[in-house]
Motif scaffolding. Structure first.
Motif, PDB file in Angstrom:
ATOM      1  N   PHE A   1      13.478 -16.031  -1.239  1.00 44.45           N
ATOM      2  CA  PHE A   1      13.727 -14.923  -2.153  1.00 44.45           C
ATOM      3  C   PHE A   1      12.610 -13.668  -2.228  1.00 44.45           C
ATOM      4  O   PHE A   1      11.571 -13.883  -2.553  1.00 44.45           O
ATOM      5  CB  PHE A   1      13.934 -15.280  -3.610  1.00 44.45           C
ATOM      6  N   VAL A   2      13.311 -12.545  -2.035  1.00 37.46           N
ATOM      7  CA  VAL A   2      12.474 -11.379  -1.822  1.00 37.46           C
ATOM      8  C   VAL A   2      12.907 -10.205  -2.833  1.00 37.46           C
ATOM      9  O   VAL A   2      14.021  -9.928  -2.947  1.00 37.46           O
ATOM     10  CB  VAL A   2      12.274 -10.775  -0.332  1.00 37.46           C
ATOM     11  N   PHE A   3      11.864  -9.656  -3.459  1.00 33.71           N
ATOM     12  CA  PHE A   3      12.329  -8.714  -4.559  1.00 33.71           C
ATOM     13  C   PHE A   3      11.584  -7.370  -4.509  1.00 33.71           C
ATOM     14  O   PHE A   3      10.362  -7.155  -5.203  1.00 33.71           O
ATOM     15  CB  PHE A   3      12.002  -9.487  -5.890  1.00 33.71           C
ATOM     16  N   PRO A   4      12.097  -6.759  -3.367  1.00 35.20           N
ATOM     17  CA  PRO A   4      11.410  -5.483  -3.084  1.00 35.20           C
ATOM     18  C   PRO A   4      11.642  -4.144  -4.207  1.00 35.20           C
ATOM     19  O   PRO A   4      12.814  -4.508  -4.914  1.00 35.20           O
ATOM     20  CB  PRO A   4      11.488  -5.057  -1.725  1.00 35.20           C
ATOM     21  N   GLN A   5      11.092  -3.238  -4.198  1.00 41.69           N
ATOM     22  CA  GLN A   5      11.307  -2.004  -5.124  1.00 41.69           C
ATOM     23  C   GLN A   5      12.700  -1.525  -4.724  1.00 41.69           C
ATOM     24  O   GLN A   5      13.589  -1.097  -5.540  1.00 41.69           O
ATOM     25  CB  GLN A   5      10.134  -1.242  -5.331  1.00 41.69           C
ATOM     26  N   ASP A   6      12.880  -1.263  -3.153  1.00 44.10           N
ATOM     27  CA  ASP A   6      14.014  -0.900  -2.723  1.00 44.10           C
ATOM     28  C   ASP A   6      14.220  -1.426  -1.476  1.00 44.10           C
ATOM     29  O   ASP A   6      13.398  -2.412  -0.881  1.00 44.10           O
ATOM     30  CB  ASP A   6      13.924   0.705  -2.565  1.00 44.10           C
ATOM     31  N   SER A   7      15.356  -1.138  -0.843  1.00 42.22           N
ATOM     32  CA  SER A   7      15.745  -1.643   0.589  1.00 42.22           C
ATOM     33  C   SER A   7      15.132  -0.708   1.498  1.00 42.22           C
ATOM     34  O   SER A   7      15.707  -1.179   2.832  1.00 42.22           O
ATOM     35  CB  SER A   7      16.986  -1.684   0.753  1.00 42.22           C
ATOM     36  N   HIS A   8      14.394  -0.025   1.581  1.00 43.29           N
ATOM     37  CA  HIS A   8      13.749   0.875   2.678  1.00 43.29           C
ATOM     38  C   HIS A   8      12.306   0.528   2.910  1.00 43.29           C
ATOM     39  O   HIS A   8      12.223  -0.761   3.576  1.00 43.29           O
ATOM     40  CB  HIS A   8      13.908   2.370   2.184  1.00 43.29           C
ATOM     41  N   ILE A   9      11.615   1.426   2.927  1.00 45.40           N
ATOM     42  CA  ILE A   9      10.109   1.047   3.241  1.00 45.40           C
ATOM     43  C   ILE A   9       9.358  -0.173   2.726  1.00 45.40           C
ATOM     44  O   ILE A   9       8.689  -0.965   3.230  1.00 45.40           O
ATOM     45  CB  ILE A   9       9.186   2.363   3.175  1.00 45.40           C
ATOM     46  N   ALA A  10       9.861  -0.451   1.394  1.00 46.99           N
ATOM     47  CA  ALA A  10       9.183  -1.691   0.904  1.00 46.99           C
ATOM     48  C   ALA A  10       9.575  -2.851   1.450  1.00 46.99           C
ATOM     49  O   ALA A  10       8.657  -3.820   1.650  1.00 46.99           O
ATOM     50  CB  ALA A  10       9.464  -1.638  -0.511  1.00 46.99           C
ATOM     51  N   LEU A  11      10.999  -2.996   1.852  1.00 47.44           N
ATOM     52  CA  LEU A  11      11.517  -4.281   2.430  1.00 47.44           C
ATOM     53  C   LEU A  11      11.051  -4.352   3.883  1.00 47.44           C
ATOM     54  O   LEU A  11      10.459  -5.295   4.295  1.00 47.44           O
ATOM     55  CB  LEU A  11      12.742  -4.270   2.227  1.00 47.44           C
ATOM     56  N   ARG A  12      10.982  -3.306   4.652  1.00 44.85           N
ATOM     57  CA  ARG A  12      10.645  -3.167   6.230  1.00 44.85           C
ATOM     58  C   ARG A  12       9.113  -3.445   6.053  1.00 44.85           C
ATOM     59  O   ARG A  12       8.770  -4.322   6.944  1.00 44.85           O
ATOM     60  CB  ARG A  12      10.768  -1.813   6.588  1.00 44.85           C
TER      61      ARG A  12
ATOM     62  N   GLY B   1       0.731  -1.200   0.008  1.00 46.55           N
ATOM     63  CA  GLY B   1      -0.157   0.012   0.153  1.00 46.55           C
ATOM     64  C   GLY B   1       0.744   1.156   0.032  1.00 46.55           C
ATOM     65  O   GLY B   1       0.289   2.302  -0.150  1.00 46.55           O
ATOM     66  N   VAL B   2       2.198   1.133   0.154  1.00 47.86           N
ATOM     67  CA  VAL B   2       2.981   2.473  -0.017  1.00 47.86           C
ATOM     68  C   VAL B   2       3.657   2.538  -1.423  1.00 47.86           C
ATOM     69  O   VAL B   2       3.554   3.673  -2.205  1.00 47.86           O
ATOM     70  CB  VAL B   2       3.999   2.238   0.962  1.00 47.86           C
ATOM     71  N   VAL B   3       4.482   1.439  -1.910  1.00 45.50           N
ATOM     72  CA  VAL B   3       5.024   1.371  -3.431  1.00 45.50           C
ATOM     73  C   VAL B   3       4.636   0.353  -3.901  1.00 45.50           C
ATOM     74  O   VAL B   3       3.695  -0.351  -3.641  1.00 45.50           O
ATOM     75  CB  VAL B   3       6.454   1.510  -2.892  1.00 45.50           C
ATOM     76  N   ASN B   4       5.343  -0.312  -4.857  1.00 40.39           N
ATOM     77  CA  ASN B   4       4.703  -1.104  -5.844  1.00 40.39           C
ATOM     78  C   ASN B   4       4.871  -2.549  -4.954  1.00 40.39           C
ATOM     79  O   ASN B   4       5.549  -2.825  -4.161  1.00 40.39           O
ATOM     80  CB  ASN B   4       5.809  -1.563  -6.923  1.00 40.39           C
TER      81      ASN B   4
END
Length: 624
Positions: A175-186, A114-117
């Motif tokens: 295996f995790v593929f977030p858009q970035d290592s910031h809020i998406a991963l957290r 609900g924040v990024v992709n």
């Protein structure tokens, strides 16, 4: 008993207690210097330890990894395909690699944050496991340098294919593929432990992999390990990865060590790594472009970020893959969670560290410095302690009002920053507002405005309570967040000079009054010197207030070590870190450091500093 009585009489006869009370500011400053001196000694030989593996079950580099030249062409093939996707959206990229992962037999699921992709993650169930434990390999689409993670994604696909063919795994691999290592991963980590339906058991360890457009070769790898709120991964995990890298003939960099100094291990390189590590751990969670390992903090997950640096070195991409493979195989050997080795340490180099029992006295000395300064403020202010007890209610009420105001700011300001469409602009405006408050309070005492004054007891009591508050803050953070506790003590240290400077200003005023009242003829130069000396002390007092303000330090520090943009991003990170990452550095600053600074500042602006007329008469008699 007789010896004690004799000793007490001797102390009273020599007047040691009054002398010690007068020397409390000096003793406080000596303790602060000792705190810094303690840190300077840590990188010297004999004060640090060589890294080692505490958990024998890890057995790093004890088996042969077969992720070798035969897999090189597989990596190249995936890289060539992924190059075509750079201009596509994250959603389109996820759908493409989802098809590849389906072909390897992995279970694919999306996390809607609900924040990024949406974040794609895939689960490889261990053929020899019971789905109770897991390891995580995180590969963000963008690296912490905002570069397309081309090599990392290609390597992840090759590793997923390679892992799916092995029958040795007793722990699931995610295996995790977030858009970035910031809020998406957290957001994914938090959802994994709270709301996601498809999970793979308790996560023991996690690796964040960054390999940009380096190509087939790289120079060395960089290891990042700082977590949120002072947390660090178990040292065994870092030592395992570094030992595997050593056997692969890979050079390791921590805390941004440049390529030309990777083989050096001198006192100065260790000292630089030490201070950079303290600063990095303090700022962890405040920067938007983060390595990603801190996203796993708070869930007993040991994690680090490994990043390839350079593109022309002797190391190749398969060696990078073997580091991931061998580290996972070591973690796969564990029958329980990481519990041996250290969770509190400071790294001096990839092979050297300082344990908590060695570096902890540094912050303890700093806390003692503030405690003694608080005591000296009461004992050297010129009134009896009994008078302070009568004003204790007013003092506590005043400090409570300051804390309540800070509490309101701690909730309101992050809310304003998060709801703003231009959060960086809002963060800059908030920073400028704090800087304006800092300038006004710091330099208002120079104007000699007639303002409503506190009583002398409340004035010095407020200074003492503020200093004691910082001492208790340092003690509270001593173990859980040593770096933040130490830096708060260092940057707030000028506040300990406030009470001696106030007494110095009043003493100089008394001296000028004595010379004026005794009708001694003074030449214009003497008058000018007296005026300059008094205002010099007042300016020093204002300067101490100015430089100890947390937001002034953030503003100056961001400008010195980065740019105006870096300052804005740090302020934005400070305001939004709790909302995005559950990092509580903002609350330490706004609820502890800032109220203590404000208490001292209000005491200087609204304080009543009575002149000791008995001292004036004494000086007059001396002159006559």
């Amino acid at each position: 008993m007789a010896l004690a009585e004799t000793l007490i009489r001797k102390i009273n006869k020599l007047g040691l207690i009054p002398k010690a009370v007068k020397l409390l500011p000096v003793i406080s400053f000596v303790l602060a210097l000792s705190s810094l001196g303690w840190l300077l000694v840590l990188p010297s030989d004999g004060n640090y330890r060589n890294s080692y593996i505490s958990e024998n079950a890890l057995m790093p580099s004890q088996v042969t990894s077969y992720f070798r030249e035969s897999e090189w062409n597989i990596v190249r093939g995936f890289r060539e395909e992924l190059e075509k996707f750079e201009t596509k959206t994250v959603i389109e990229r996820n759908h493409i690699i989802e098809e590849w992962l389906d072909g390897f037999g992995l279970l694919n699921t999306y996390h809607k944050n609900g924040v990024v992709n949406d974040t794609l993650y895939s689960i490889m169930h261990a053929p020899r496991g019971d789905d109770t434990e897991a390891m995580v390999l995180t590969v963000p689409w963008m690296t912490s340098d905002q570069e397309y993670n081309l090599g990392g994604m290609a390597l992840a696909m090759a590793l997923a294919r390679y892992f799916s063919k092995a029958s040795i795994w007793s722990k699931n691999i995610i295996f995790v593929f977030p858009q970035d290592s910031h809020i998406a991963l957290r957001s994914w980590v938090e959802a994994y432990h709270t709301s996601l339906e498809n999970t793979a058991g308790s996560i023991d360890a996690a690796i964040v992999m960054e390999y940009g457009k380096n190509g087939d070769y790289f120079d060395y790898y960089e290891l990042s390990y700082e977590g949120l709120n002072g947390q660090l991964p178990n040292l065994d995990l870092l030592n395992t990865a570094n030992l595997i890298g050593f056997h692969e003939s890979l050079k390791c960099s921590i805390q941004g060590t440049p390529a030309g100094e990777l083989q050096k291990n001198t006192y100065f390189t260790r000292l630089r790594t030490l201070f950079k590590g303290i600063l990095s751990l303090t700022l962890s969670g405040l920067r938007k472009n983060t390595p990603g390992c801190e996203a796993f903090s708070g869930w007993q997950i040991q994690s680090f970020t490994i990043k390839a640096r350079g593109n022309s070195g002797p190391a190749d991409v398969t060696q990078f893959g073997r580091m991931i493979d061998s580290t996972f195989r070591s973690v796969n050997n564990l029958l329980e969670k990481f519990h041996q080795s250290f969770f509190f340490y400071l790294m001096l180099s990839p092979k050297n560290f300082v344990s908590i029992g060695t570096y902890l006295p540094s912050a303890a000395l700093m806390a003692g410095s503030f405690a003694l300064s608080s005591l000296g403020t009461i004992l050297n202010c010129g009134f009896k302690v009994d008078g302070l007890l009568h004003s204790l209610g007013s003092l506590l009420s005043l400090f409570t009002v300051v804390e309540v105001g800070a509490l309101l700011l701690s909730v309101l300001l992050p809310y304003l920053a998060t709801i703003s469409s231009e959060d960086e602009v809002a963060s800059l405006q908030i920073l400028y507002a704090f800087l304006l408050v800092d300038l006004v309070i710091s330099f208002l005492p120079l104007t000699n405005l007639k303002l409503k004054k506190f009583s002398k007891q409340v004035t010095f009591g407020l200074i003492s309570l503020s200093l004691f508050f910082i001492a208790m803050l340092i003690i509270t953070l001593l173990i859980v967040h040593f770096s933040l506790a130490l830096l708060v003590g260092i940057f707030a240290l000028p506040l300990t000079f406030v009470q001696p400077l106030i007494m110095k200003v009043q003493s100089e005023k008394v001296t000028n009054m004595v010379k004026t009242s005794s009708n001694i003829k003074r030449d214009p130069l003497s008058k000018l010197i007296g005026y300059v000396n008094t205002n010099k002390s007042q300016f020093q007092l204002s300067l101490c207030l100015l430089v100890s303000n947390p937001f002034f330090i953030l503003f100056v520090g961001g400008g010195l070590f980065g740019s105006e943009t870096e300052t804005i991003l740090l302020m934005r990170g400070l305001l939004t870190s709790w909302h995005e990452l559950q990092c509580w550095t903002w609350f330490v600053v706004i609820l502890c450091w800032f109220p203590a600074w404000l208490g001292v500042g209000l005491a200087c602006v609204l304080g009543e500093f009575d002149i000791d007329y008995d001292a004036v008469i004494t000086e007059v008699k001396k002159i006559q």
